[in-house]
Enzyme design. Structure first.
Site, PDB file in Angstrom:
ATOM      1  CE1 TYR A  93      25.857   1.867 -13.096  1.00  0.00           C
ATOM      2  CE2 TYR A  93      27.478   1.735 -12.779  1.00  0.00           C
ATOM      3  CZ  TYR A  93      27.417   2.594 -13.137  1.00  0.00           C
ATOM      4  OH  TYR A  93      27.934   3.004 -14.609  1.00  0.00           O
ATOM      5  CG  ASP A 129      26.016  12.038 -14.832  1.00  0.00           C
ATOM      6  OD1 ASP A 129      26.429  11.027 -15.182  1.00  0.00           O
ATOM      7  OD2 ASP A 129      25.200  12.148 -13.276  1.00  0.00           O
ATOM      8  NE  ARG A 166      34.325   8.962 -17.704  1.00  0.00           N
ATOM      9  CZ  ARG A 166      33.137   8.567 -16.712  1.00  0.00           C
ATOM     10  NH1 ARG A 166      32.682   7.137 -16.872  1.00  0.00           N
ATOM     11  NH2 ARG A 166      32.624   9.410 -15.428  1.00  0.00           N
ATOM     12  CE1 TYR A 194      33.803  11.800 -11.411  1.00  0.00           C
ATOM     13  CE2 TYR A 194      32.846   9.319 -11.218  1.00  0.00           C
ATOM     14  CZ  TYR A 194      32.415  10.433 -11.098  1.00  0.00           C
ATOM     15  OH  TYR A 194      31.455  10.551 -10.353  1.00  0.00           O
ATOM     16  CB  SER A 239      32.130   1.512 -14.804  1.00  0.00           C
ATOM     17  OG  SER A 239      31.325   1.705 -13.785  1.00  0.00           O
ATOM     18  CG  ASN A 266      25.084   2.809  -8.020  1.00  0.00           C
ATOM     19  OD1 ASN A 266      24.805   2.161  -8.269  1.00  0.00           O
ATOM     20  ND2 ASN A 266      26.610   2.535  -8.374  1.00  0.00           N
ATOM     21  CG  HIS A 306      29.479  14.022 -18.593  1.00  0.00           C
ATOM     22  ND1 HIS A 306      30.311  13.405 -18.259  1.00  0.00           N
ATOM     23  CD2 HIS A 306      28.465  12.914 -17.523  1.00  0.00           C
ATOM     24  CE1 HIS A 306      30.721  12.119 -17.910  1.00  0.00           C
ATOM     25  NE2 HIS A 306      29.199  12.171 -17.363  1.00  0.00           N
ATOM     26  CB  CYS A 307      24.611  12.246 -22.050  1.00  0.00           C
ATOM     27  SG  CYS A 307      25.186  12.549 -23.383  1.00  0.00           S
ATOM     28  CG  HIS A 330      31.072  14.366 -12.590  1.00  0.00           C
ATOM     29  ND1 HIS A 330      30.499  15.498 -13.914  1.00  0.00           N
ATOM     30  CD2 HIS A 330      31.079  13.785 -12.864  1.00  0.00           C
ATOM     31  CE1 HIS A 330      29.146  13.949 -14.014  1.00  0.00           C
ATOM     32  NE2 HIS A 330      29.781  13.301 -13.364  1.00  0.00           N
TER      33      HIS A 330
HETATM   34  C1  0GY Z   1      29.346   9.475 -14.523  1.00  0.00           C
HETATM   35  C2  0GY Z   1      29.089   9.342 -12.504  1.00  0.00           C
HETATM   36  C3  0GY Z   1      29.794   7.827 -12.206  1.00  0.00           C
HETATM   37  C4  0GY Z   1      29.493   6.371 -12.706  1.00  0.00           C
HETATM   38  C5  0GY Z   1      30.177   6.848 -14.260  1.00  0.00           C
HETATM   39  O1  0GY Z   1      31.154   5.472 -15.473  1.00  0.00           O
HETATM   40  C6  0GY Z   1      30.689   5.338 -14.560  1.00  0.00           C
HETATM   41  O2  0GY Z   1      29.361   4.217 -13.946  1.00  0.00           O
HETATM   42  O3  0GY Z   1      30.643   7.720 -14.731  1.00  0.00           O
HETATM   43  C7  0GY Z   1      29.387   8.331 -10.614  1.00  0.00           C
HETATM   44  O4  0GY Z   1      29.114   6.744 -10.018  1.00  0.00           O
HETATM   45  O5  0GY Z   1      29.746   8.970 -10.205  1.00  0.00           O
HETATM   46  O6  0GY Z   1      29.466  10.441 -14.275  1.00  0.00           O
HETATM   47  O7  0GY Z   1      28.571   9.156 -14.740  1.00  0.00           O
END
Ligand code: 0GY
Length: 289
Positions: free
Chosen positions: A45, A244, A120, A152, A73, A249, A27-28, A176
């Protein structure tokens, strides 16, 4: 131009824990470089560049062999930064895409050839605009052979998501652990609710990850270790692990990635558990072909 967020530690320590040969950081993310791969107009963000070279340097520094890059995202449904990173990884990276549910079969096949093995579905309102669940389900029925779905969400919607998760026709991986409250220990209500979910299907996997996001007591994240170690012990074949990085953000806490890696030995204390968590389980999901 709005200021870009630097969300990662500038000089992570070298971990004391030595990952087993072939270990996968599953997860990265990559951000940009923005000049080549601009962020989505809908991004919630805007991060500074954290591209493939930085990710692979961190992989080597931490003692990992491979990466699973998850589309963040801020890049919306344009997976090109991630695909470029996978293409320059020498076979050492695979990916999880975010797609428009109307994506064609040909585009899905092209993603498969580019090293993608999952899509995802993100339910966090602070990160994405909402997609109707039936559209997620429709695309989950059209995925290339061998793919799975990564979800998620936060613990407050777990019960409400049960029917949706039940209806996904491929294996599921939960980011997570669905963000439970770890401060109440392994018997806390949200940890117990998550265990109940795991009992509903044998092909639900989870990531025992992100102590920095889940444990307000801070590094060394003792509450996270206490709540999560029993879960990994009870489901050693259903978990995969990741840093991660670059911690999308994260602004208040920039975790030391070396310390995150050292958490592995606390939640998976035996060599067998470590091999399952870091090699066998993610290999089955991402390197089956
Ligand atoms: C993660 C957690 C976050 C963000 C994203 O796609 C993303 O922007 O997953 C978060 O802000 O909790 O796993 O990367």
């Amino acid at each position: 131009m709005a200021e870009r967020i630097v969300s990662w530690h500038q000089a992570p320590s070298r971990p004391r824990f030595v990952p087993p040969p072939g270990a996968i950081d599953a997860h990265c993310h990559v951000f940009g470089p923005e000049a080549q791969y601009p962020f989505s107009a809908k991004a919630k963000y805007l991060p500074a560049d954290a591209g493939a070279d930085m990710l692979f340097a961190l992989r080597d520094h931490l003692g990992f062999a491979r990466n699973v890059i998850v589309q963040a995202s801020c890049h919306g449904t344009d997976n090109s930064a991630m695909l470029a990173a996978i293409a320059q990884s020498d076979g050492k990276a695979r990916g999880v895409a975010v797609v428009d549910p109307a994506i064609s079969e040909a585009e899905l096949e092209a993603l498969h050839l580019g090293g993608i093995r999952a899509v995802r579905f993100n339910f966090l309102k602070r990160l994405v605009d909402e997609t109707p669940r039936d559209r997620f389900l429709e695309v989950s029925r059209r995925l290339p052979k061998g793919w799975h779905v990564v979800i998620y969400f936060e613990a407050d919607i777990l019960e409400e998501l049960r029917a949706f998760i039940d209806a996904i026709p491929v294996p599921v991986v939960i980011d997570h652990m669905g963000r439970p409250d770890v401060t109440q220990g392994p018997a806390g209500a949200e940890m117990v609710a998550f265990r109940r979910l795991l009992e509903t299907r044998a092909d639900i996997h989870f990531k025992p990850t992100c102590p920095d996001r889940l444990d307000p007591s801070g590094d060394p994240w003792d509450k996270f270790a206490a709540a999560v170690a029993p879960l990994v012990a009870d489901y050693p074949d259903r978990c995969i692990w990741g840093t991660d990085w670059p911690h999308p953000n994260q602004q208040a806490v920039l975790p030391d990635d070396g310390h995150l890696v050292d958490m592995i030995a606390r939640i998976a204390p035996t060599a067998d558990m470590q091999r399952s968590l870091l090699v066998t389980n993610p290999e089955r999901l991402y390197w089956a072909d």
